[in-house]
Design a protein around this motif. Sequence first.
Motif, PDB file in Angstrom:
ATOM      1  N   ARG A 110       0.784  -1.279  -0.035  1.00  0.00           N
ATOM      2  CA  ARG A 110       0.040   0.181   0.110  1.00  0.00           C
ATOM      3  C   ARG A 110       0.960   1.217   0.036  1.00  0.00           C
ATOM      4  NH1 ARG A 110      -5.355   1.067  -1.248  1.00  0.00           N
ATOM      5  NH2 ARG A 110      -6.068   2.902  -0.163  1.00  0.00           N
ATOM      6  N   ALA A 111       1.859   1.275   0.737  1.00  0.00           N
ATOM      7  CA  ALA A 111       2.941   2.389   0.975  1.00  0.00           C
ATOM      8  C   ALA A 111       3.399   2.586  -0.499  1.00  0.00           C
ATOM      9  CB  ALA A 111       3.966   2.143   1.857  1.00  0.00           C
ATOM     10  N   GLU A 112       3.805   1.516  -1.306  1.00  0.00           N
ATOM     11  CA  GLU A 112       4.756   1.655  -2.396  1.00  0.00           C
ATOM     12  C   GLU A 112       3.478   1.944  -3.606  1.00  0.00           C
ATOM     13  OE1 GLU A 112       7.127  -1.738  -3.045  1.00  0.00           O
ATOM     14  OE2 GLU A 112       7.959  -1.418  -1.028  1.00  0.00           O
ATOM     15  N   ASP A 113       2.419   2.082  -3.152  1.00  0.00           N
ATOM     16  CA  ASP A 113       1.207   2.509  -4.162  1.00  0.00           C
ATOM     17  C   ASP A 113       0.961   1.338  -5.268  1.00  0.00           C
ATOM     18  OD1 ASP A 113      -0.674   4.087  -5.161  1.00  0.00           O
ATOM     19  OD2 ASP A 113       0.458   4.924  -6.931  1.00  0.00           O
ATOM     20  N   ILE A 114       1.471   0.125  -4.958  1.00  0.00           N
ATOM     21  CA  ILE A 114       0.933  -1.271  -5.897  1.00  0.00           C
ATOM     22  C   ILE A 114      -0.270  -1.562  -5.324  1.00  0.00           C
ATOM     23  CG2 ILE A 114       1.634  -3.608  -6.108  1.00  0.00           C
ATOM     24  CD1 ILE A 114       3.980  -1.679  -6.917  1.00  0.00           C
ATOM     25  N   VAL A 115      -0.837  -1.676  -4.039  1.00  0.00           N
ATOM     26  CA  VAL A 115      -2.387  -1.888  -3.770  1.00  0.00           C
ATOM     27  C   VAL A 115      -2.712  -0.307  -3.621  1.00  0.00           C
ATOM     28  CG1 VAL A 115      -3.821  -2.398  -1.862  1.00  0.00           C
ATOM     29  CG2 VAL A 115      -1.742  -3.876  -2.619  1.00  0.00           C
ATOM     30  N   ARG A 116      -3.723  -0.201  -4.523  1.00  0.00           N
ATOM     31  CA  ARG A 116      -4.169   1.048  -4.616  1.00  0.00           C
ATOM     32  C   ARG A 116      -5.743   1.502  -4.222  1.00  0.00           C
ATOM     33  NH1 ARG A 116      -2.054   2.638 -10.717  1.00  0.00           N
ATOM     34  NH2 ARG A 116       0.402   2.456 -10.059  1.00  0.00           N
ATOM     35  N   THR A 117      -6.506   0.236  -4.370  1.00  0.00           N
ATOM     36  CA  THR A 117      -7.945   0.390  -3.901  1.00  0.00           C
ATOM     37  C   THR A 117      -8.233  -0.451  -2.654  1.00  0.00           C
ATOM     38  OG1 THR A 117      -8.456  -1.411  -5.170  1.00  0.00           O
ATOM     39  CG2 THR A 117      -8.546   0.554  -6.346  1.00  0.00           C
ATOM     40  N   SER A 118      -9.431   0.138  -1.994  1.00  0.00           N
ATOM     41  CA  SER A 118      -9.953  -0.582  -0.810  1.00  0.00           C
ATOM     42  C   SER A 118     -10.209  -2.313  -1.047  1.00  0.00           C
ATOM     43  CB  SER A 118     -10.879   0.262  -0.180  1.00  0.00           C
ATOM     44  OG  SER A 118     -12.104   0.046  -1.004  1.00  0.00           O
ATOM     45  N   ALA A 119     -10.836  -2.392  -2.443  1.00  0.00           N
ATOM     46  CA  ALA A 119     -11.068  -3.768  -2.743  1.00  0.00           C
ATOM     47  C   ALA A 119     -10.107  -4.836  -2.730  1.00  0.00           C
ATOM     48  CB  ALA A 119     -11.628  -3.714  -4.041  1.00  0.00           C
ATOM     49  N   VAL A 120      -9.089  -4.426  -3.150  1.00  0.00           N
ATOM     50  CA  VAL A 120      -7.826  -5.429  -3.499  1.00  0.00           C
ATOM     51  C   VAL A 120      -6.954  -5.218  -2.123  1.00  0.00           C
ATOM     52  CG1 VAL A 120      -5.344  -5.499  -4.195  1.00  0.00           C
ATOM     53  CG2 VAL A 120      -7.507  -4.733  -5.859  1.00  0.00           C
ATOM     54  N   GLU A 121      -7.228  -4.198  -1.371  1.00  0.00           N
ATOM     55  CA  GLU A 121      -6.491  -4.304  -0.039  1.00  0.00           C
ATOM     56  C   GLU A 121      -7.075  -5.108   0.868  1.00  0.00           C
ATOM     57  OE1 GLU A 121      -5.230  -1.101   3.577  1.00  0.00           O
ATOM     58  OE2 GLU A 121      -6.090  -0.341   1.796  1.00  0.00           O
ATOM     59  N   VAL A 122      -8.395  -4.983   1.078  1.00  0.00           N
ATOM     60  CA  VAL A 122      -9.279  -5.809   2.088  1.00  0.00           C
ATOM     61  C   VAL A 122      -8.965  -7.481   1.472  1.00  0.00           C
ATOM     62  CG1 VAL A 122     -11.527  -6.621   2.862  1.00  0.00           C
ATOM     63  CG2 VAL A 122     -10.930  -4.051   2.524  1.00  0.00           C
ATOM     64  N   ALA A 123      -9.091  -7.588   0.197  1.00  0.00           N
ATOM     65  CA  ALA A 123      -8.827  -9.032  -0.205  1.00  0.00           C
ATOM     66  C   ALA A 123      -7.641  -9.596   0.278  1.00  0.00           C
ATOM     67  CB  ALA A 123      -9.046  -9.066  -1.563  1.00  0.00           C
ATOM     68  N   MET A 124      -6.563  -8.807   0.009  1.00  0.00           N
ATOM     69  CA  MET A 124      -5.071  -9.264   0.489  1.00  0.00           C
ATOM     70  C   MET A 124      -5.002  -9.394   1.869  1.00  0.00           C
ATOM     71  SD  MET A 124      -2.656  -7.752  -2.233  1.00  0.00           S
ATOM     72  CE  MET A 124      -1.518  -9.273  -1.935  1.00  0.00           C
ATOM     73  N   ARG A 125      -5.681  -8.385   2.815  1.00  0.00           N
ATOM     74  CA  ARG A 125      -5.601  -8.385   4.185  1.00  0.00           C
ATOM     75  C   ARG A 125      -6.376  -9.504   4.743  1.00  0.00           C
ATOM     76  NH1 ARG A 125      -2.719  -4.191   6.119  1.00  0.00           N
ATOM     77  NH2 ARG A 125      -3.056  -2.420   5.021  1.00  0.00           N
ATOM     78  N   ARG A 126      -7.454 -10.136   4.229  1.00  0.00           N
ATOM     79  CA  ARG A 126      -8.173 -11.054   4.816  1.00  0.00           C
ATOM     80  C   ARG A 126      -7.734 -12.603   4.226  1.00  0.00           C
ATOM     81  NH1 ARG A 126     -14.418  -8.649   4.186  1.00  0.00           N
ATOM     82  NH2 ARG A 126     -14.156  -6.876   5.785  1.00  0.00           N
ATOM     83  N   THR A 127      -7.130 -12.704   3.117  1.00  0.00           N
ATOM     84  CA  THR A 127      -6.915 -13.991   2.453  1.00  0.00           C
ATOM     85  C   THR A 127      -5.623 -14.534   3.132  1.00  0.00           C
ATOM     86  OG1 THR A 127      -7.970 -13.376   0.489  1.00  0.00           O
ATOM     87  CG2 THR A 127      -6.557 -15.318   0.417  1.00  0.00           C
ATOM     88  N   PRO A 128      -5.502 -15.632   3.770  1.00  0.00           N
ATOM     89  CA  PRO A 128      -4.119 -16.376   4.531  1.00  0.00           C
ATOM     90  C   PRO A 128      -3.418 -16.989   3.395  1.00  0.00           C
ATOM     91  CG  PRO A 128      -6.044 -17.722   4.575  1.00  0.00           C
ATOM     92  CD  PRO A 128      -6.823 -16.535   4.026  1.00  0.00           C
ATOM     93  N   ARG A 129      -2.413 -16.223   2.671  1.00  0.00           N
ATOM     94  CA  ARG A 129      -1.513 -16.788   1.586  1.00  0.00           C
ATOM     95  C   ARG A 129      -0.818 -18.069   2.026  1.00  0.00           C
ATOM     96  NH1 ARG A 129       3.631 -15.539  -1.327  1.00  0.00           N
ATOM     97  NH2 ARG A 129       3.275 -15.626  -3.299  1.00  0.00           N
TER      98      ARG A 129
END
Length: 405
Positions: free
Chosen positions: A17-36
């Motif tokens: 997010r800080a590097e502006d790779i993740v830009r939208t809340s939809a992608v951010e929430v998905a990546m925060r919730r999904t256990p890689r």
Amino acid sequence: MRSEASELRTSLVDRLRAEDIVRTSAVEVAMRRTPRHLFLPGVPLRQAYADESVYIKTDAHGTSISAASQPRIVAMMLEQLAVRPGQRVMEVGAGTGYNAALLAAIVGEAGRVVTIDVNEDLVEKARKHLAAADVTNVDVVHGDGALGYAKGAPYDRIIATVGAYETPTAWLEQLTPGGRLVVPLRLRGAVSRSIIFETYEGGWRDHGSELAVFMPLRVIGDDARRLVPLAPEQDIILQVHNDHHVDTAALAGVLETERRKIWTDVFFPPKVPYEWMDLWLACRLDNAIMRMNVQPTAVQRGAVTPMFGWGAMATTRGADLAYLTTRPTPARPDGSRLHEVGVIGHGPNGRDLAHHVSEEIRTWNATYRSRSVRFEIPAAPVEADPSVGRFVLARRHHPITVTWQ
């Protein structure tokens, strides 16, 4: 108290997010919730949440043929795809199932994801991983991704997480009108870009692209590649594709011939990518640039001085080789340095080849560097006109136009 996995996942997404790779809340929430880590069983947690690819399958020769993509590439392509809740999405290249899980989180319960893989063992593992992560709105299909999955069509979004040399007709036909396709296309030689395509009156036009390289499609869409050693030590390797013409026997011992170096007076600031110059060379050179992968041992013994730590872009012509290098300029008042591009030639006519490559770099810098580049899949044939920066990349079914404008 948060688990180690949760802390590592939070740290990874915070960084993207800080590097502006993740830009939208939809992608951010998905990546925060999904256990890689659930999609990489047996992989240490820190490796599972590192911003690195994880290779998961090799062929009989030990060559990697499937990988869990680097998280920043995953996030970048999700941002390109611009998925919305309730949509139907087809993914080509199931891999571990992680990317499908992210898509599933974005489309929500009202949406559906179909992910396809040619490897039956990966399909079974992806199903298990998705079940372990309690993802229920994904169908994992065993099949040739180049054919898509007509049973689930039409799709609002289609994404390929494998590299393609041509956009299969099935993907274009199975997309809804107004839909979006994101595909990592190998354009020519070693140059690949993840391109967003949407329809317009003349065919398909890009809505942005990013530098990206993926494992190639196999079966119908196979984009074969081979490795050509340039040194007995096997630490300097050309990666050759099916649109290259490389005479392996003629190149034997080429690096033992006289080194001819030409500097171009073309400069790049630090951390500015060379991607558009590389694309120009891929379009202009008869034998489009290829990756010359170099191990540190080759640099240490002075065999090559490549542009990057991994190696350099290169081209060949008969018994001649030319590859790119750089040198720093003197420090500027703020302490930073520019980097000048150079070309090193080897072989009986290595200087001529290096001169040709350097002249193309100068032409790009003088005339085309400030222009934008457009990619299209035209519905009707288009004539190439290199004199104005328009190239047509031949394909069996869907040629690609590349235009500097």
